[in-house]
Design a protein around this motif. Structure first.
Motif, PDB file in Angstrom:
ATOM      1  N   GLY B   9     -11.221   0.890   1.135  1.00 19.96           N
ATOM      2  CA  GLY B   9     -11.054   0.547  -0.270  1.00 19.96           C
ATOM      3  C   GLY B   9     -11.583   1.616  -1.203  1.00 19.96           C
ATOM      4  N   ALA B 255     -13.153  -2.189  -9.133  1.00 22.60           N
ATOM      5  CA  ALA B 255     -12.140  -2.422  -8.105  1.00 22.60           C
ATOM      6  C   ALA B 255     -10.841  -2.760  -8.822  1.00 22.60           C
ATOM      7  N   VAL B 256      -9.805  -1.998  -8.549  1.00 18.45           N
ATOM      8  CA  VAL B 256      -8.496  -2.312  -9.130  1.00 18.45           C
ATOM      9  C   VAL B 256      -7.606  -2.807  -7.998  1.00 18.45           C
ATOM     10  N   SER B 257      -7.107  -4.027  -8.149  1.00 24.76           N
ATOM     11  CA  SER B 257      -6.313  -4.612  -7.070  1.00 24.76           C
ATOM     12  C   SER B 257      -5.027  -5.201  -7.640  1.00 24.76           C
ATOM     13  N   GLY B 258      -4.168  -5.665  -6.767  1.00 25.74           N
ATOM     14  CA  GLY B 258      -2.898  -6.237  -7.193  1.00 25.74           C
ATOM     15  C   GLY B 258      -1.771  -5.224  -7.108  1.00 25.74           C
ATOM     16  N   HIS B 259      -0.854  -5.280  -8.083  1.00 22.43           N
ATOM     17  CA  HIS B 259       0.399  -4.535  -7.986  1.00 22.43           C
ATOM     18  C   HIS B 259       0.322  -3.085  -8.456  1.00 22.43           C
ATOM     19  N   PRO B 263      -4.360   0.763  -5.003  1.00 22.43           N
ATOM     20  CA  PRO B 263      -5.504  -0.089  -5.299  1.00 22.43           C
ATOM     21  C   PRO B 263      -6.759   0.524  -4.663  1.00 22.43           C
ATOM     22  N   GLY B 264      -7.883   0.374  -5.323  1.00 22.40           N
ATOM     23  CA  GLY B 264      -9.082   0.960  -4.738  1.00 22.40           C
ATOM     24  C   GLY B 264     -10.326   0.664  -5.535  1.00 22.40           C
ATOM     25  N   VAL B 265     -11.453   1.055  -4.932  1.00 23.37           N
ATOM     26  CA  VAL B 265     -12.746   0.963  -5.594  1.00 23.37           C
ATOM     27  C   VAL B 265     -13.094   2.374  -6.055  1.00 23.37           C
ATOM     28  N   MET B 334      -7.404  -6.967 -12.009  1.00 21.85           N
ATOM     29  CA  MET B 334      -6.305  -7.451 -11.166  1.00 21.85           C
ATOM     30  C   MET B 334      -5.002  -7.283 -11.943  1.00 21.85           C
TER      31      MET B 334
END
Lengths: 202, 468
Positions: B9, B255-259, B263-265, B334
């Protein structure tokens, strides 16, 4: 049955000794008990209550508040599929559907061979690696239906026993505080001003 | 650009200062030997040469903001303890479980000694006689790494009695949770540490700094907050405040997640990095997946009101984001692209908070589950137009008055700033409402599309009695 065994009572007493008040050790001792038996029994509740000086009702109240404590036996492997937002956006529903089909149980159920309990879980702090799941709380990232099947096969065949211990084993490294190195508990009943604090800083 | 198999991540790209992730590229960064070789415990040694007041003043001057959610400056928090009352405790909040948040687990797994050193610096400066490090139960690897680090640190004389031959003595006790989101609230964390159900305490008293663990002055600090302290102790306040802005100095882990494509920390510069940088920047997430359109994003964990592309140019700065109608929270973003079913996404979050309600306060216990039920039937295509208004009514009973939301030029909406009023002891109830309020305010048409218009069915005058 299912009170803590002799070795675990020793460990329990050591853990209790780290806290200013014994009742603080309730959750660690419930984990210890779950590690010993795989789940929490009524006798364990009574025993822990004796050890921490609380009533059984108080320990039961604490126990039932936390999701990790199971009051009934579960499978050797607890399979938790995350369904919170980041995982849901990237296919958690499909993964859960596939898991239910593969294991032949609905979420919440245990397979007839006693190997797997399947659960819907909330955010597992791995959101960038969605969709996620845990087996006995060990993270499995970026799951697909294919690597789910492989994981289940490996668990069935016993190929992951070194990596994923049976349900109840929380951590395989325990903290040890050597008696000669310990600063000692700071009890609220015997207030002491920290030795390193000059009067002006108090 | 680098990623490391041992730090899933974490993405190391671009040339930015590293305050807390400087050892993430090392496979054995969690071991004492490696920690020593990379400046480990030098911060503690520097601090022990100063007086506790000097160290406390440095942390205050550096404005180390809390990284757990509320963004309260750590130095100020320490100063809220009543003078002369001992013992004082430090409780480390490692119960990371806000939806979207993934950073404290990495910090505990990858650099546990940095956290231990941070605890020691805080204990020294604020006169804290015992430290309890509370780690979320569902993180056994973090637990093992921190246990190992503590065992090494005790053996080396960094923790325990007469640390490095000084009068400074403190034990750090590793404690573990057992699965309850609400325990991340600081007074619930304290209740849990006392062996009780993790129910937040009635306020006032507002701050555990006054009345905390066993009724004593207690500081509750987040893992990332404390992990900043060794770097600060070594490099000094001027170097720390040179990063970021005056109101938001230093770095932050997000932390950027989703579409998104990547995605990563990331460890980002506080205060200046914008959401556009994060979502579209080459060194960050590199845009929305498949070249899709961005529809909305949650800027600060599941509890935060949502933003749309109109807010992309806001920097990662608490006051500005608050004025724009949301919060930075726990550094969790997110991202939803145009294919996202907005009512369903809101339902996922509302379900989370409804399920995690501790049950003490009626508006949260009943309101959260009620919101979930109404939203579920709308998502299932069984909802009515009245259900949409009903969700606002239920929300009003949890958060009376204006609930924060983003501006929308398309809808002719002005931003309603943070914070909100609430009828509950803690923020779990409002958090169940936040996604519903945002989704319904910004994307009402998507809810209406799910409403099946029913023909008016006349009620029959006679009652059919099945029993006779």
């Amino acid at each position: 049955m299912s009170r803590l065994n002799e070795a675990n009572v020793m460990l329990a007493k050591e853990i209790i000794g780290r806290y200013p008040k014994a009742r603080s050790a309730t959750i660690p001792l419930l984990h210890l008990s779950q590690q010993q038996n795989g789940y929490i029994t009524d006798d364990a509740i009574a025993h822990i209550a004796e050890l921490v000086g609380a009533t059984s009702a108080e320990v039961l109240g604490t126990c039932t508040f936390y999701e990790m404590f199971k009051m009934v036996p579960v499978g050797k492997y607890l399979v938790n599929i995350c369904g919170t937002m980041s995982c849901q956006l990237l296919g958690a529903d499909e993964l859960m559907h596939h898991a239910e089909q593969t294991l032949g149980v609905k979420a919440g159920g245990t397979t007839s061979d006693g190997l797997f309990t399947l659960e819907h879980a909330e955010c597992q702090a791995a959101c960038t690696e969605a969709p996620n799941m845990q087996v006995n709380y060990r993270h499995c990232h970026r799951m697909t239906t294919t690597n789910f099947d492989k994981l289940i096969d490996d668990l069935r065949a016993g190929r992951l026993e070194g990596e994923i211990p049976v349900h109840g084993t929380l951590a395989r490294v325990r903290q040890q505080i050597p008696a000669d190195k310990a600063a000692g508990v700071a009890s609220p009943d015997a207030p002491v001003v920290p030795a390193w604090m000059p009067e002006a800083a108090q | 650009m680098s990623t490391y198999p041992w730090a899933a991540g974490y993405i190391d790209d671009g040339d930015r200062p590293k305050v807390v992730t400087s050892r993430f590229h090392l496979e054995d960064g969690y071991m004492l030997e490696r920690y020593h070789a990379t400046g480990g415990y030098d911060g503690l040694k520097a601090v022990l040469k100063k007086s506790p007041t000097e160290v406390h003043d440095e942390v205050k001057t550096a404005t180390v903001l809390g990284r757990g959610g509320a963004g309260f400056p750590a130095g100020t928090k320490w100063g809220l303890m009543p003078a002369g009352k001992f013992p004082r405790y430090l409780v480390v909040n490692g119960d990371e479980s806000e939806p979207g948040t993934y950073k404290d687990r990495l910090l505990m797994e990858r650099d546990p000694h940095q956290l231990v050193e941070g605890c020691l610096i805080a204990a020294y400066a604020a006169g804290l006689s015992q430290v309890f490090l509370y780690i979320r139960g569902e993180m056994p690897l973090a637990h093992e790494r921190v246990a190992n680090a503590l065992n090494e640190a005790y053996a080396a004389g960094y923790v325990g009695k007469n640390i490095l031959g000084t009068k400074f003595s403190v034990d750090i006790v590793l404690h573990w949770g057992a699965g309850a989101y609400v325990v991340g609230e600081e007074t619930a964390l304290i209740e849990s540490l006392e062996g009780k159900r993790g129910e937040p305490r009635l306020k006032p008293p507002f701050f555990p700094a006054a009345v905390g663990l066993y009724g004593q002055p207690t500081i509750v600090n987040n893992v990332e907050t404390l992990s900043n302290l060794p770097w600060l102790a070594i490099n000094g306040t001027a170097a720390y405040t040179a990063i970021g802005t005056a109101t938001s100095p230093g770095t932050r882990m997000v932390a950027v997640s989703g579409h998104v494509n990547r995605p990563g920390v990331y460890e980002i510069i506080n205060g200046t990095t914008t959401f556009r940088d994060l979502l579209y920047g080459e060194e960050f997430c590199q845009g929305i997946r498949n070249g899709n359109e961005l529809k909305a994003f949650v800027p600060g964990g599941g509890s935060a009101p949502w933003f749309t592309p109109e807010q992309l140019d806001l920097p990662f700065e608490g006051r500005l984001v608050g004025a724009a109608g949301s919060m930075l929270g726990s550094g969790a973003i997110m991202v939803m692209d145009h294919t996202t079913d907005i009512p369903k996404a809101a339902l996922t979050l509302t379900h989370f908070y409804a399920a995690e309600s501790c049950g003490q306060c009626t508006p949260c216990r009943e309101g959260g589950t009620w919101l979930e039920r109404v939203l579920q039937r709308v998502v299932d295509g069984r909802g009515t137009r009245a259900d949409l208004d009903q969700m606002f009514e239920i929300g009003e009973s949890i958060c009376p008055g204006n609930f924060p939301h983003a501006a929308s030029s398309k809808l002719g909406l002005e931003a309603a700033p943070f914070p909100y009023k609430m009828t509950t002891i803690c923020f779990v109830g409002p958090s169940a409402y936040a996604p519903v309020h945002s989704a319904l305010t910004l994307f009402r048409d998507e809810f209406e599309a799910k409403i099946v218009e029913r023909k008016h069915i006349p009620v029959s005058v006679g009652v059919v009695d099945d029993h006779h």
